[in-house]
Design a protein around this motif. Sequence first.
Motif, PDB file in Angstrom:
ATOM      1  N   GLU A 381      -4.556  -5.389   6.475  1.00 33.16           N
ATOM      2  CA  GLU A 381      -4.558  -5.952   5.124  1.00 33.16           C
ATOM      3  C   GLU A 381      -5.956  -5.894   4.510  1.00 33.16           C
ATOM      4  O   GLU A 381      -6.125  -5.705   3.307  1.00 33.16           O
ATOM      5  CB  GLU A 381      -4.087  -7.398   5.244  1.00 33.16           C
ATOM      6  N   ARG A 382      -6.965  -6.048   5.361  1.00 34.95           N
ATOM      7  CA  ARG A 382      -8.351  -6.008   4.882  1.00 34.95           C
ATOM      8  C   ARG A 382      -8.843  -4.575   4.682  1.00 34.95           C
ATOM      9  O   ARG A 382      -9.558  -4.276   3.732  1.00 34.95           O
ATOM     10  CB  ARG A 382      -9.285  -6.677   5.909  1.00 34.95           C
ATOM     11  N   GLN A 393      -1.760  -9.386  -0.492  1.00 31.83           N
ATOM     12  CA  GLN A 393      -2.569 -10.178   0.441  1.00 31.83           C
ATOM     13  C   GLN A 393      -1.760 -11.390   0.932  1.00 31.83           C
ATOM     14  O   GLN A 393      -1.075 -12.051   0.153  1.00 31.83           O
ATOM     15  CB  GLN A 393      -3.862 -10.647  -0.244  1.00 31.83           C
TER      16      GLN A 393
END
Length: 414
Positions: A381-382, A393
Amino acid sequence: MTSTQSENGRMADPNYLATRSRSVPRRMILGPGPSSASPRVLRAMSQPIIGYLDPAFFEILEDVQSMLSRVFLTSQTTMTVAGAGSAGMEAGLSSLLERGDKAIICVNGFFCERQILMCERLGVEVVRVDAEYGRTVDPQLLEDALKANPDTKLVSAIHAETSAGVLQDIATLSGLAHDHGALFMTDVVTSLAGTSVEFDAWEVDYAYGGSQKCLAAPPGISPVAVSDRALEHVRNRKTLPSSWYLDLSLIANYWGPDHVHHHTTPVSMIYGLREALVLVEEEGLETRWLRHEKVAGALRAGLAALGLDSPVDPEHRLNQLTVVTLPEGVDDAELRSALLNEYSIEVGRGLGQFAGKVIRVGLMGESCVPANVFALLNALERILPRLGYEVPQGEAVAAASMTLADDPSPVAVV
Ligand SMILES: Cc1ncc(COP(=O)(O)O)c(C=O)c1O
């Protein structure tokens, strides 16, 4: 002189190196293997070395054999080949086939190609039955090949193709081989102890596994099962197997009641395998299969929340290894090195037809726990937005944990 030069000078001195230990980084290994070894297995391996012909060691061999019988679900011969999974592969091909024999190899991934390379070195004539990566081999194509090649001695198909993330119906392929008078061998390196492997019920003649995946032991030993029919075949072949070391009949003589001397058994690996099998018994084989299914389900839910898909036919997806299609523009090497360098997470690259197009995520044995899934999803996700692929997110971990919320019981590692 800079400090690096003086360090290099010291490193070149063998006396200096001999006094230095080297620590390895702590990793979350979520690649195609090895997976993490259980600390209990590592402890068991540190027991004192005893001789491989010591009666006390024979008792350990008996324990290993009886527990392997329960993992392979067989009442026929179980033992280990001293070497990686490829040694188990080569032991089967070199013991069951003679120069000039014909073998049908079902090909749906990279490790099937390895079997063909081995056959070529053995002087075996290979007939390929191909499927695309991400698909299983069509039984009808195997049947056609068997009809066209009635002199086939052996059919081989991989149960769990780690390169393609595919699980195959072995019982059907094995049945076809036997209907046409051929022996049948399968590769359970990635499935053994993580998915049902039913050696006797599927009438397999030879199956080889690996210690380093769902068994949660270090790499280096290949547990195998051999049918009575296959052993008889090896003992009565016209020519001796080309490999003395990998001759299944000689290995079986050591594991049998007479314990006939062969090579020096890797005793520490056997201690480790014994403990790994005790862990399987404590968890329960079926619970372990269920753990692999549930944790893989959580990963898939999280990946779907990130908008990521898999090229593998949904019906045949392997729980131990999830193939993830890379979004347009996301570079495979960049993604993997960000995961490794920033999060200490190892995942696998695509092989063969999948090279550069996918990453492969392994959830096997000790590595197959929810915490690892959450950590990976969080890292993806990052990293992905930085590589040009926007993701929502905060949704992936939530989606993964929702799949586990109703029944968390099977996911505990003993
Ligand atoms: C399906 C399959 N077969 C064979 C092998 C070869 O095993 P090893 O690398 O232990 O020789 C692997 C390794 O990952 C595998 O995944």
